[in-house]
Scaffold this active site. Sequence first.
Site, PDB file in Angstrom:
ATOM      1  N   LYS A  22       0.637  -1.127  -0.044  1.00 47.50           N
ATOM      2  CA  LYS A  22       0.082   0.180   0.000  1.00 47.50           C
ATOM      3  C   LYS A  22       1.194   0.909   0.364  1.00 47.50           C
ATOM      4  CE  LYS A  22      -2.795   2.638   3.025  1.00 47.50           C
ATOM      5  NZ  LYS A  22      -1.763   3.743   3.863  1.00 47.50           N
ATOM      6  N   ASN A  23       1.920   1.375   1.144  1.00 50.28           N
ATOM      7  CA  ASN A  23       2.195   2.639   1.371  1.00 50.28           C
ATOM      8  C   ASN A  23       3.852   2.853   0.098  1.00 50.28           C
ATOM      9  OD1 ASN A  23       1.053   3.216   3.438  1.00 50.28           O
ATOM     10  ND2 ASN A  23       2.304   2.716   4.690  1.00 50.28           N
ATOM     11  N   ARG A  96      -4.143  10.092   3.363  1.00 50.96           N
ATOM     12  CA  ARG A  96      -2.744  10.745   3.723  1.00 50.96           C
ATOM     13  C   ARG A  96      -1.823  11.530   2.530  1.00 50.96           C
ATOM     14  NH1 ARG A  96      -2.103  13.761   7.478  1.00 50.96           N
ATOM     15  NH2 ARG A  96       0.377  13.911   7.593  1.00 50.96           N
ATOM     16  N   CYS A 120      -4.585   8.012   8.609  1.00 54.17           N
ATOM     17  CA  CYS A 120      -4.960   8.157  10.189  1.00 54.17           C
ATOM     18  C   CYS A 120      -4.799   8.924  11.307  1.00 54.17           C
ATOM     19  CB  CYS A 120      -4.938   6.653  10.119  1.00 54.17           C
ATOM     20  SG  CYS A 120      -5.161   4.699   9.412  1.00 54.17           S
ATOM     21  N   ARG A 125       0.469  15.591  13.216  1.00 52.21           N
ATOM     22  CA  ARG A 125       0.797  14.956  11.836  1.00 52.21           C
ATOM     23  C   ARG A 125       1.640  15.687  11.515  1.00 52.21           C
ATOM     24  NH1 ARG A 125      -1.761   9.193   9.372  1.00 52.21           N
ATOM     25  NH2 ARG A 125       0.742   8.901   8.849  1.00 52.21           N
ATOM     26  N   PRO A 126       2.585  16.547  11.480  1.00 55.70           N
ATOM     27  CA  PRO A 126       2.853  17.877  10.959  1.00 55.70           C
ATOM     28  C   PRO A 126       3.524  17.989   9.373  1.00 55.70           C
ATOM     29  CG  PRO A 126       4.613  17.281  12.705  1.00 55.70           C
ATOM     30  CD  PRO A 126       2.905  16.418  12.837  1.00 55.70           C
ATOM     31  N   ILE A 127       3.635  18.633   8.807  1.00 56.39           N
ATOM     32  CA  ILE A 127       4.709  18.665   7.526  1.00 56.39           C
ATOM     33  C   ILE A 127       5.241  19.724   7.534  1.00 56.39           C
ATOM     34  CG2 ILE A 127       1.993  17.451   6.586  1.00 56.39           C
ATOM     35  CD1 ILE A 127       1.772  20.320   5.205  1.00 56.39           C
ATOM     36  N   ASP A 128       6.045  19.656   8.119  1.00 57.78           N
ATOM     37  CA  ASP A 128       7.001  20.792   8.255  1.00 57.78           C
ATOM     38  C   ASP A 128       8.146  20.479   7.524  1.00 57.78           C
ATOM     39  OD1 ASP A 128       7.435  19.267  10.662  1.00 57.78           O
ATOM     40  OD2 ASP A 128       8.918  20.139  11.242  1.00 57.78           O
ATOM     41  N   GLN A 129       8.786  19.100   7.738  1.00 59.96           N
ATOM     42  CA  GLN A 129       9.684  18.474   6.726  1.00 59.96           C
ATOM     43  C   GLN A 129       9.737  18.729   5.194  1.00 59.96           C
ATOM     44  OE1 GLN A 129      12.500  18.126   8.170  1.00 59.96           O
ATOM     45  NE2 GLN A 129      11.578  19.483   9.846  1.00 59.96           N
ATOM     46  N   ASP A 310       3.363   0.481  12.107  1.00 58.76           N
ATOM     47  CA  ASP A 310       2.523   0.004  11.823  1.00 58.76           C
ATOM     48  C   ASP A 310       1.676  -1.176  11.460  1.00 58.76           C
ATOM     49  OD1 ASP A 310       1.962   2.665  10.629  1.00 58.76           O
ATOM     50  OD2 ASP A 310       2.406   1.977   8.553  1.00 58.76           O
ATOM     51  N   ARG A 402      -9.198   0.141   3.457  1.00 58.25           N
ATOM     52  CA  ARG A 402      -7.959   1.170   2.729  1.00 58.25           C
ATOM     53  C   ARG A 402      -7.113   0.756   2.806  1.00 58.25           C
ATOM     54  NH1 ARG A 402      -6.297   5.623   6.771  1.00 58.25           N
ATOM     55  NH2 ARG A 402      -4.996   5.341   5.019  1.00 58.25           N
TER      56      ARG A 402
HETATM   57  C1  UD1 Z   1       4.139   6.748   6.733  1.00 58.81           C
HETATM   58  C2  UD1 Z   1       3.256   5.653   6.787  1.00 58.81           C
HETATM   59  C3  UD1 Z   1       2.554   5.060   7.695  1.00 58.81           C
HETATM   60  C4  UD1 Z   1       3.595   5.287   9.337  1.00 58.81           C
HETATM   61  C5  UD1 Z   1       4.577   5.776   8.723  1.00 58.81           C
HETATM   62  C6  UD1 Z   1       5.203   5.731  10.029  1.00 58.81           C
HETATM   63  C7  UD1 Z   1       2.254   6.257   4.641  1.00 58.81           C
HETATM   64  C8  UD1 Z   1       1.135   6.946   3.238  1.00 58.81           C
HETATM   65  N1  UD1 Z   1       2.194   6.168   5.759  1.00 58.81           N
HETATM   66  O1  UD1 Z   1       3.193   8.073   7.297  1.00 58.81           O
HETATM   67  O2  UD1 Z   1       1.224   4.604   8.045  1.00 58.81           O
HETATM   68  O3  UD1 Z   1       2.837   5.021  10.127  1.00 58.81           O
HETATM   69  O4  UD1 Z   1       4.944   6.616   7.624  1.00 58.81           O
HETATM   70  O5  UD1 Z   1       6.320   4.340   8.970  1.00 58.81           O
HETATM   71  O6  UD1 Z   1       3.589   5.701   3.936  1.00 58.81           O
HETATM   72  N2  UD1 Z   1       7.102  14.245  11.133  1.00 58.81           N
HETATM   73  C9  UD1 Z   1       7.724  15.615  11.464  1.00 58.81           C
HETATM   74  N3  UD1 Z   1       7.359  16.535  10.607  1.00 58.81           N
HETATM   75  C10 UD1 Z   1       7.143  16.223   9.106  1.00 58.81           C
HETATM   76  C11 UD1 Z   1       6.719  14.840   8.602  1.00 58.81           C
HETATM   77  C12 UD1 Z   1       6.892  13.779   9.920  1.00 58.81           C
HETATM   78  O7  UD1 Z   1       7.661  15.963  12.785  1.00 58.81           O
HETATM   79  O8  UD1 Z   1       7.158  17.338   8.176  1.00 58.81           O
HETATM   80  C13 UD1 Z   1       7.442  13.583  12.375  1.00 58.81           C
HETATM   81  C14 UD1 Z   1       5.843  12.783  12.656  1.00 58.81           C
HETATM   82  O9  UD1 Z   1       4.976  13.502  13.571  1.00 58.81           O
HETATM   83  C15 UD1 Z   1       6.182  11.061  12.945  1.00 58.81           C
HETATM   84  C16 UD1 Z   1       7.670  10.974  12.351  1.00 58.81           C
HETATM   85  O10 UD1 Z   1       7.753  11.897  11.871  1.00 58.81           O
HETATM   86  O11 UD1 Z   1       6.745  11.574  14.347  1.00 58.81           O
HETATM   87  C17 UD1 Z   1       7.284  10.190  11.194  1.00 58.81           C
HETATM   88  O12 UD1 Z   1       6.464  10.222  10.424  1.00 58.81           O
HETATM   89  P1  UD1 Z   1       6.083  10.395   8.843  1.00 58.81           P
HETATM   90  O13 UD1 Z   1       7.374   9.002   8.785  1.00 58.81           O
HETATM   91  O14 UD1 Z   1       6.138  11.317   8.073  1.00 58.81           O
HETATM   92  O15 UD1 Z   1       4.998   9.749   9.022  1.00 58.81           O
HETATM   93  P2  UD1 Z   1       4.152   9.440   7.343  1.00 58.81           P
HETATM   94  O16 UD1 Z   1       5.143   9.751   5.995  1.00 58.81           O
HETATM   95  O17 UD1 Z   1       3.159  10.381   7.628  1.00 58.81           O
END
Ligand code: UD1
Length: 436
Positions: A22-23, A96, A120, A125-129, A310, A402
């Site tokens: 899926k991912n 997502r 989920c 779930r920030p997107i700053d990075q 997961d 999903r």
């Molecule tokens: C992806 C997976 C999700 C899985 C996760 C961790 C998909 C679609 N989803 O989610 O199922 O649980 O990887 O293996 O592939 N973070 C920040 N800033 C950012 C992005 C992330 O601080 O810009 C933090 C998050 O809050 C979290 C950590 O980094 O604590 C890891 O998140 P991330 O690996 O980005 O997870 P997703 O890509 O959202």
Amino acid sequence: MERYVIRGGNPLRGTVEISGAKNAAVAIIPAAILVRGVCRLENLPQISDTDTLLRVLTYMGAVVRTLNPSTVEIDCTNVHIDSLPEDIWALTRRIRASYYLIGAMLGRFGAACSTMPGGCNFGVRPIDQHIKGLTALGADVRVEGGFIQARAKSGRLKGAKIYLDKVSVGATVQVMIAAATAEGNTVIENVAREPHIVDLANFLNSMGADVRGAGTDVIKIRGKASLHGGSYALIPDQIEAGTYMAAVAAAGGSVKIANVIPKHLDCISSKLREMNVEIEEGDDFVLVSREGDLRHTNVKTMPYPGFPTDMQPQIGAVLCCAAGLSVVTEGVWDNRYKYIEELRKMGAQAQVDGRTAFIQGVDRLSGATVRACDLRAGAAVVIAGLAAEGTTRVEDIQYIERGYQDIVGKLRALGADIRCVDEPAEPPVVPSWIAG
Ligand code: UD1
């Protein structure tokens, strides 16, 4: 209301075929926007998240042809981002991975727009990075009114050196997609190493990109002017495989989990072995058997190659039936224990304190009406239902669908008594000792 009705207690026996990851799929489908030509994807899982993304691409002008249930051809020659219909945003808000459209649109058009993503809810779930990475590539990114808008300041993204402050799957995917057709070279440091990151790199390379280092913590990308069509088969789903392994551990029996990459399952296999589950590895399968009693263990989730977050709810469900006290520590998300409340309705003895769950195994769970709080939490209650005495009803199954292709059919073929039924919501059953 559709729900799963499970009569627990049947051991699982036979063979289950694992679907595509899926991912990986939810990263690769948006990445297809970069391809000027036909890109054929094989081993694509038939789940609602991939369906949603394919519909989004169709709204953007892509031509999608289904050759067989797990093979599609996507022709993005004529995709556009002008005057997209309103209906598209209802789809992008659902999942997502829709934020990967931003990197792909920027790479192809130098401009992008999508909604803030859904998916989920594990807490913040920030997107700053993601924004940091795209900004370093020369994009001006704004988040306003629930939308993300981005524009390459000089019309085309430019390669850059980027250090991610957090190991993030999403940010790694986002920057890889955007940088594949940027001008010049990009180096991304402190990247995620999950199998689906490697799969995305292999997909991009088979369409003419130059991405190296995926699977290590530094990825180097030489930007190409454009990508060409080609054919690509996705890897099997590590988490779907792990879920069936956990199901066998909880319900007992012996199952061949076929079409897997056993290396991707190492951390899950190790934990299950500690719990008295036997695992034999073949080239592309694992044979999982559990006849004796389960033993407790401790689990801490971490980025790959650590134990995957997961799989935390599914292993948590198994530990509810394992003798002794187990401690689970969630190392990635702030709030990933909503399923514990559901398992308590089934007689589980578990307490949550912040990112730690303490689980005291019980002899037998008992069937109850429970909710799938999210995708993997839903898998956890299904697993608990397979092991429980009596009937479990699982509500909100749309979350499970999903990410799991035909979970009911696959479990039924292994001898589980599980059905998807459309029945009205019932009032809660009052136990006889209260009613009497
Ligand atoms: C992806 C997976 C999700 C899985 C996760 C961790 C998909 C679609 N989803 O989610 O199922 O649980 O990887 O293996 O592939 N973070 C920040 N800033 C950012 C992005 C992330 O601080 O810009 C933090 C998050 O809050 C979290 C950590 O980094 O604590 C890891 O998140 P991330 O690996 O980005 O997870 P997703 O890509 O959202």
